[in-house]
Design an enzyme around this catalytic site. Structure first.
Site, PDB file in Angstrom:
ATOM      1  N   ARG A 143      11.476   3.776   3.611  1.00  0.00           N
ATOM      2  CA  ARG A 143      10.811   2.934   4.759  1.00  0.00           C
ATOM      3  C   ARG A 143      12.032   1.911   5.196  1.00  0.00           C
ATOM      4  NH1 ARG A 143       5.821  -1.277   4.431  1.00  0.00           N
ATOM      5  NH2 ARG A 143       4.786   0.844   5.144  1.00  0.00           N
ATOM      6  N   ARG A 176       0.883  -1.215   0.085  1.00  0.00           N
ATOM      7  CA  ARG A 176      -0.074   0.040   0.089  1.00  0.00           C
ATOM      8  C   ARG A 176       0.942   1.406  -0.033  1.00  0.00           C
ATOM      9  NH1 ARG A 176      -2.775  -3.768   1.709  1.00  0.00           N
ATOM     10  NH2 ARG A 176      -0.876  -4.300   2.811  1.00  0.00           N
ATOM     11  N   THR A 177       1.992   1.378   0.993  1.00  0.00           N
ATOM     12  CA  THR A 177       2.539   2.799   0.999  1.00  0.00           C
ATOM     13  C   THR A 177       3.221   3.110  -0.307  1.00  0.00           C
ATOM     14  OG1 THR A 177       2.802   2.239   3.473  1.00  0.00           O
ATOM     15  CG2 THR A 177       4.155   3.864   2.573  1.00  0.00           C
ATOM     16  N   HIS A 226       4.989   5.653  11.554  1.00  0.00           N
ATOM     17  CA  HIS A 226       4.459   5.567  10.110  1.00  0.00           C
ATOM     18  C   HIS A 226       3.476   6.921   9.868  1.00  0.00           C
ATOM     19  CE1 HIS A 226       3.267   4.230   6.452  1.00  0.00           C
ATOM     20  NE2 HIS A 226       2.955   2.928   6.648  1.00  0.00           N
ATOM     21  N   LYS A 246      25.911  -4.021  -0.487  1.00  0.00           N
ATOM     22  CA  LYS A 246      27.414  -4.086  -0.604  1.00  0.00           C
ATOM     23  C   LYS A 246      27.871  -3.310   0.757  1.00  0.00           C
ATOM     24  CE  LYS A 246      27.458  -3.160  -5.644  1.00  0.00           C
ATOM     25  NZ  LYS A 246      27.828  -2.006  -6.421  1.00  0.00           N
TER      26      LYS A 246
HETATM   27  C1  NCD Z   1       1.650  -1.305   8.182  1.00  0.00           C
HETATM   28  C2  NCD Z   1       3.307  -0.950   8.405  1.00  0.00           C
HETATM   29  O1  NCD Z   1       4.078  -1.309   7.438  1.00  0.00           O
HETATM   30  O2  NCD Z   1       3.676  -0.578   9.453  1.00  0.00           O
HETATM   31  N1  NCD Z   1       1.333  -1.332   6.961  1.00  0.00           N
HETATM   32  C3  NCD Z   1       0.998  -0.172   6.058  1.00  0.00           C
HETATM   33  O3  NCD Z   1       1.784   0.560   5.829  1.00  0.00           O
HETATM   34  N2  NCD Z   1      -0.285   0.011   5.859  1.00  0.00           N
HETATM   35  C4  NCD Z   1       0.930  -2.093   9.213  1.00  0.00           C
HETATM   36  C5  NCD Z   1       1.686  -3.326   9.073  1.00  0.00           C
HETATM   37  O4  NCD Z   1       2.496  -3.821   8.458  1.00  0.00           O
HETATM   38  O5  NCD Z   1       1.223  -4.042  10.213  1.00  0.00           O
END
Ligand code: NCD
Length: 532
Positions: free
Chosen positions: A108, A58-59, A136, A87
């Site tokens: 991320r 999703r993100t 997040h 590396k």
């Molecule tokens: C979440 C995350 O990556 O923290 N997912 C997301 O971005 N919607 C929640 C999760 O992974 O549980």
């Protein structure tokens, strides 16, 4: 080249309430424009880089879609295993390089505090798409956006957040935001998965906010459809925070019956953040339609950041109160809005109101951060642990908060690097400690052994010196008590007074001895002044 402002969104607290509201206004516009099939060009020429060191559906895809839909383009590495990170390139080097190729980086990373490091090294803005178990923020924007759409407002709502509240980063950002918007949070952690202390410490220090926790057995009774469970947010925080309009849900008194819930926010067991864990998974609560059957939960929407595993029953999907796919869909307009908000602010710079500059402990003078998942424990070639003094629960402990992951480090020994002396910490040293932190001479260690191994000697004068041992103190206090008993004929009229920070304990000990030996308690006889 497009110059986006260096506004990093590492924490949800990097956005003010006004800025979040502006993002929502823009998101509403984009939702309408997307529905009307309009082609937008406002990010023409913008290059956004996505650096995802952890899996994402999703993100990442909604960010990339958002950039494309605004007329910008995206560069990415298919997987960070296919980048120079494999590396051994450091995060700092990677973001420095990529900020030469892109106007904006969305990152991320598995380590707590990684996005803050990226923000410090990148020349372009950094958006945190999840850093370890810390935060997040853009998921929170989607969550708030949908919650507000469903309920019409955020202030005064009561949201039960369930599941893995320890490692769930979406949970932490959401709680910070709900606190700011004046919502009540009811934490419903699975066993051993309570909201971490560092999150509670930030809420308490910055927002004067606290909330109640409901045990998993109570949640089970709720899931079992019982209406008897009494859920109440610890509302006084809200009263302290909002002097204007009061939250709609006031501190519910048991006599008035339980508060209604406006939303359940269900989360997944974060198994990738634990080395063991299957045992905990066995009693992870499964949320199903029964939870919505009580009179207090009928109006509640069910939220989830997704992905779900077994914690959220598929039978709920058809229920109009299940809004998790709407949260996911909001990812595109909300992230478009965040990018558009950056574009709107092009050319601006940000006045940081955040407190004093961090006080940095030199690497050779500091123990590592107490959190094994802190970025400072992994990017060791260039990163130094960085702590700020924080309020401590005990007078004999120095509490330091990591600047990157916010975990607290509690130390008992401090040293002065120039004189190579160490001291057992007590509160009276705080002034010196701040001074030494500022001039870079503070050393902290957890044990005497560590101090001595580092070549430090105990400080023999001042607070470190032992003037009397425990036995000698006991003998002296008994002698003073005996003298009082002998010399003062009317003990009932005696007050024993000690200074709060030092003598109070001594006064109490004296009174206890006098009472034991004579049956007269001079403290009670003299009134409050002597119970210090
Ligand atoms: C979440 C995350 O990556 O923290 N997912 C997301 O971005 N919607 C929640 C999760 O992974 O549980």
């Amino acid at each position: 080249m497009l110059r986006l402002p260096k506004f990093d969104v590492v924490s949800i607290d990097d956005l003010s309430i006004g800025e979040i509201e502006r993002v929502f206004v823009l998101a509403d516009q984009f939702t309408a424009q997307l529905e009307a099939g309009e082609r937008l060009r406002i990010a023409d020429g913008m290059v956004m880089a996505t650096l995802f060191y952890e899996p994402s559906t999703r993100t990442r895809l909604s960010f990339e879609s958002a950039a494309h839909r605004l007329g910008g383009c995206v560069i990415s590495s298919a997987s960070m295993d296919a980048s120079s990170a494999a590396k051994g390139e450091t995060l700092a080097d990677t973001v420095r390089v990529v900020s030469g190729y892109a106007d904006l980086i969305v990152i991320r990373h598995p380590y707590d505090g990684a996005a803050r490091v990226a923000a410090e090294y990148a020349r372009c803005p950094i958006i945190n798409a999840g850093d370890g178990s810390r935060e997040h923020p853009t998921q929170t924007l989607c969550d708030l956006y949908i919650l507000r759409r469903k309920k019409g407002h955020l202030r005064g709502l009561t949201v039960a957040i369930c599941g893995d509240l320890k490692f769930g980063r979406t949970v932490h950002s959401l709680i910070y935001a709900l606190a700011r918007f004046g919502a009540n949070v009811v934490a419903v952690p699975n066993r051993g998965m309570a909201v971490p202390d560092y999150v509670l410490a930030r809420l308490a220090a910055e927002r004067n906010y606290s909330f109640s926790s409901v045990s998993i057995s109570e949640l089970k009774s709720l899931a079992g459809g019982l209406d008897a469970m009494y859920l109440t947010p610890s509302a006084p925080h809200q009263m302290a925070l909002f002097t204007g309009e009061m939250p709609i849900i006031k501190a519910a008194e048991p006599a008035q019956g339980p508060a209604a819930l406006d939303a359940f926010y269900v989360t997944r067991f974060q198994k990738e953040r634990r080395s063991e864990g299957e045992r905990e998974l066995a009693d992870y609560v499964r949320f199903d339609a029964r939870a919505l059957k009580t009179s207090r939960t009928q109006e509640a929407v069910v939220m989830h950041p997704l992905p779900r595993t077994d914690e959220l029953a598929y039978e709920l999907d058809a229920d109009p109160r299940a809004v998790y796919f709407e949260q996911a869909a909001a990812g595109v307009p909300v992230r478009m809005a965040l990018i558009a908000w950056l574009l709107e602010n092009a050319g601006r710079s940000r006045k940081r109101t955040a407190g004093a500059a961090p006080l940095i402990l030199k690497a050779e003078n500091a123990p590592p951060c107490s959190n094994a998942n802190c970025i400072t424990r992994h990017e060791i070639r260039y990163l130094r642990p960085r702590f700020k003094p924080a309020p401590a629960a005990s007078h004999s402990e120095l509490c330091l908060r990591c600047e990157f992951c916010e975990h607290e480090l509690k130390v008992q020994y401090v040293g002065h690097a120039r004189s190579r002396r160490y001291y057992r910490f007590d509160e009276s040293l705080l002034g010196y400690v701040r001074q030494w932190l500022e001039d870079g001479t503070l050393m902290v260690v957890e044990t005497v052994k560590q101090a001595e191994e580092a070549g430090y000697e105990p400080y023999r004068r001042g607070p470190q010196r032992e003037i009397m041992n425990a036995q000698e103190i006991t003998r002296a206090v008994e002698a003073i008590a005996a003298q009082i008993i002998r010399d003062l004929p009317d003990l009932a009229r005696v007050s024993v007074v000690g200074i709060v920070s030092h003598g109070a304990a001594l006064a109490v000990r004296l009174c206890e001895i006098i009472e034991r030996q004579t049956g007269v308690d001079p403290v009670r006889g003299a009134g409050r002044v002597s119970r210090l």
